[in-house]
Design a protein around this motif. Structure first.
Motif, PDB file in Angstrom:
ATOM      1  N   THR A  39      16.715 -42.780  54.297  1.00 44.46           N
ATOM      2  CA  THR A  39      15.964 -41.558  54.016  1.00 44.46           C
ATOM      3  C   THR A  39      16.814 -40.621  53.151  1.00 44.46           C
ATOM      4  O   THR A  39      18.020 -40.843  52.982  1.00 44.46           O
ATOM      5  CB  THR A  39      15.598 -40.832  55.325  1.00 44.46           C
ATOM      6  OG1 THR A  39      16.815 -40.411  55.965  1.00 44.46           O
ATOM      7  CG2 THR A  39      14.786 -41.709  56.245  1.00 44.46           C
ATOM      8  N   SER A  40      16.191 -39.564  52.645  1.00 45.03           N
ATOM      9  CA  SER A  40      16.899 -38.610  51.786  1.00 45.03           C
ATOM     10  C   SER A  40      18.035 -37.916  52.545  1.00 45.03           C
ATOM     11  O   SER A  40      19.121 -37.722  51.999  1.00 45.03           O
ATOM     12  CB  SER A  40      15.934 -37.571  51.245  1.00 45.03           C
ATOM     13  OG  SER A  40      15.010 -38.179  50.385  1.00 45.03           O
ATOM     14  N   LYS A  90      14.266 -41.433  44.193  1.00 46.91           N
ATOM     15  CA  LYS A  90      13.393 -41.150  45.341  1.00 46.91           C
ATOM     16  C   LYS A  90      12.658 -39.831  45.144  1.00 46.91           C
ATOM     17  O   LYS A  90      11.451 -39.741  45.372  1.00 46.91           O
ATOM     18  CB  LYS A  90      14.222 -41.076  46.632  1.00 46.91           C
ATOM     19  CG  LYS A  90      14.323 -42.356  47.417  1.00 46.91           C
ATOM     20  CD  LYS A  90      15.081 -42.084  48.706  1.00 46.91           C
ATOM     21  CE  LYS A  90      15.274 -43.317  49.518  1.00 46.91           C
ATOM     22  NZ  LYS A  90      14.061 -43.779  50.164  1.00 46.91           N
ATOM     23  N   GLN A  91      13.394 -38.798  44.717  1.00 47.68           N
ATOM     24  CA  GLN A  91      12.801 -37.485  44.491  1.00 47.68           C
ATOM     25  C   GLN A  91      11.699 -37.565  43.432  1.00 47.68           C
ATOM     26  O   GLN A  91      10.632 -36.989  43.584  1.00 47.68           O
ATOM     27  CB  GLN A  91      13.870 -36.479  44.028  1.00 47.68           C
ATOM     28  CG  GLN A  91      14.943 -36.200  45.052  1.00 47.68           C
ATOM     29  CD  GLN A  91      14.397 -35.488  46.254  1.00 47.68           C
ATOM     30  OE1 GLN A  91      14.110 -36.101  47.280  1.00 47.68           O
ATOM     31  NE2 GLN A  91      14.249 -34.189  46.164  1.00 47.68           N
ATOM     32  N   GLU A  94       8.549 -39.288  44.778  1.00 47.32           N
ATOM     33  CA  GLU A  94       7.791 -38.381  45.646  1.00 47.32           C
ATOM     34  C   GLU A  94       7.013 -37.361  44.817  1.00 47.32           C
ATOM     35  O   GLU A  94       5.856 -37.055  45.112  1.00 47.32           O
ATOM     36  CB  GLU A  94       8.735 -37.668  46.613  1.00 47.32           C
ATOM     37  CG  GLU A  94       9.265 -38.568  47.720  1.00 47.32           C
ATOM     38  CD  GLU A  94      10.351 -37.898  48.550  1.00 47.32           C
ATOM     39  OE1 GLU A  94      10.455 -36.655  48.519  1.00 47.32           O
ATOM     40  OE2 GLU A  94      11.094 -38.631  49.230  1.00 47.32           O
ATOM     41  N   ALA A  95       7.650 -36.849  43.756  1.00 43.83           N
ATOM     42  CA  ALA A  95       6.985 -35.873  42.884  1.00 43.83           C
ATOM     43  C   ALA A  95       5.806 -36.522  42.165  1.00 43.83           C
ATOM     44  O   ALA A  95       4.740 -35.911  42.018  1.00 43.83           O
ATOM     45  CB  ALA A  95       7.979 -35.314  41.875  1.00 43.83           C
ATOM     46  N   ARG A  96       5.982 -37.771  41.723  1.00 42.59           N
ATOM     47  CA  ARG A  96       4.881 -38.492  41.057  1.00 42.59           C
ATOM     48  C   ARG A  96       3.693 -38.657  41.998  1.00 42.59           C
ATOM     49  O   ARG A  96       2.543 -38.483  41.598  1.00 42.59           O
ATOM     50  CB  ARG A  96       5.345 -39.859  40.575  1.00 42.59           C
ATOM     51  CG  ARG A  96       6.142 -39.816  39.302  1.00 42.59           C
ATOM     52  CD  ARG A  96       6.415 -41.210  38.772  1.00 42.59           C
ATOM     53  NE  ARG A  96       7.552 -41.221  37.875  1.00 42.59           N
ATOM     54  CZ  ARG A  96       7.525 -40.797  36.610  1.00 42.59           C
ATOM     55  NH1 ARG A  96       6.416 -40.333  36.102  1.00 42.59           N
ATOM     56  NH2 ARG A  96       8.608 -40.845  35.868  1.00 42.59           N
ATOM     57  N   LYS A  97       3.971 -39.007  43.258  1.00 42.87           N
ATOM     58  CA  LYS A  97       2.888 -39.138  44.257  1.00 42.87           C
ATOM     59  C   LYS A  97       2.168 -37.805  44.447  1.00 42.87           C
ATOM     60  O   LYS A  97       0.944 -37.761  44.550  1.00 42.87           O
ATOM     61  CB  LYS A  97       3.475 -39.587  45.603  1.00 42.87           C
ATOM     62  CG  LYS A  97       3.776 -41.060  45.683  1.00 42.87           C
ATOM     63  CD  LYS A  97       4.288 -41.406  47.055  1.00 42.87           C
ATOM     64  CE  LYS A  97       4.927 -42.763  47.078  1.00 42.87           C
ATOM     65  NZ  LYS A  97       5.645 -43.013  48.333  1.00 42.87           N
ATOM     66  N   GLN A  98       2.942 -36.718  44.502  1.00 37.93           N
ATOM     67  CA  GLN A  98       2.374 -35.394  44.745  1.00 37.93           C
ATOM     68  C   GLN A  98       1.461 -34.965  43.597  1.00 37.93           C
ATOM     69  O   GLN A  98       0.413 -34.359  43.828  1.00 37.93           O
ATOM     70  CB  GLN A  98       3.509 -34.386  44.912  1.00 37.93           C
ATOM     71  CG  GLN A  98       3.042 -33.007  45.300  1.00 37.93           C
ATOM     72  CD  GLN A  98       4.203 -32.039  45.449  1.00 37.93           C
ATOM     73  OE1 GLN A  98       5.362 -32.432  45.417  1.00 37.93           O
ATOM     74  NE2 GLN A  98       3.887 -30.769  45.609  1.00 37.93           N
TER      75      GLN A  98
END
Length: 149
Positions: A39-40, A90-91, A94-98
């Motif tokens: 995890t982050s 990873k960051q 997550e931003a792409r998903k958002q």
């Protein structure tokens, strides 16, 4: 004395210090696929540990530490780079998903391409016609010529 984890006849062409340094370097190298599974928060904790270890190794270097510690500096630096790379990817994921399906996307998530391509008209924009042009085209279509020889 032999270094931990060394095979019986492997130190024929190396000094004992170099052999120990190589063994330590092999033991501590992180794998990217293992980092991706974390995890982050775990990655940031690992990063702090690595940075602390690098600081102690640099102190050992100044105070004339063992060759094994000097060889380990490079491995730790590369591990830090690996952790940072995995963390940033990873960051970004997550931003792409958002922002998926949203009207506006941050600049760093948009496709890079070239400035010229980004400024160019899209295909549907390129072939759009004004209402007046549409009427003119329907009233005066292209002439068809029958060429006979």
């Amino acid at each position: 004395s032999r270094c931990f984890g060394s095979p019986a006849g492997s130190s024929l062409h190396r000094s004992p210090q170099a052999h120990c340094a190589a063994a330590l370097a092999r033991m501590t190298k992180l794998k990217a696929y293992e980092l991706r599974a974390k995890t982050s928060k775990e990655l940031l904790q690992e990063l702090d540990d690595m940075k602390a270890e690098l600081a102690t190794l640099r102190v050992a270097k100044v105070s004339g530490g063992a060759a094994s510690k000097l060889a380990k500096i490079k491995v730790v630096r590369k591990n830090i780079a690996r952790i940072l790379t995995v963390y940033s990817t990873k960051q970004k994921m997550e931003a792409r998903k958002q922002y998926k399906g949203k009207k506006y996307v941050p600049l760093d998530l948009r496709p890079k391409k070239t400035r010229k391509i980004r400024r160019a008209l899209k295909v549907e924009q390129k072939f759009m016609k004004l209402p007046k042009q549409k009427v003119k085209l329907s009233n005066f279509p292209m002439r068809r010529f029958a060429v006979s020889m």
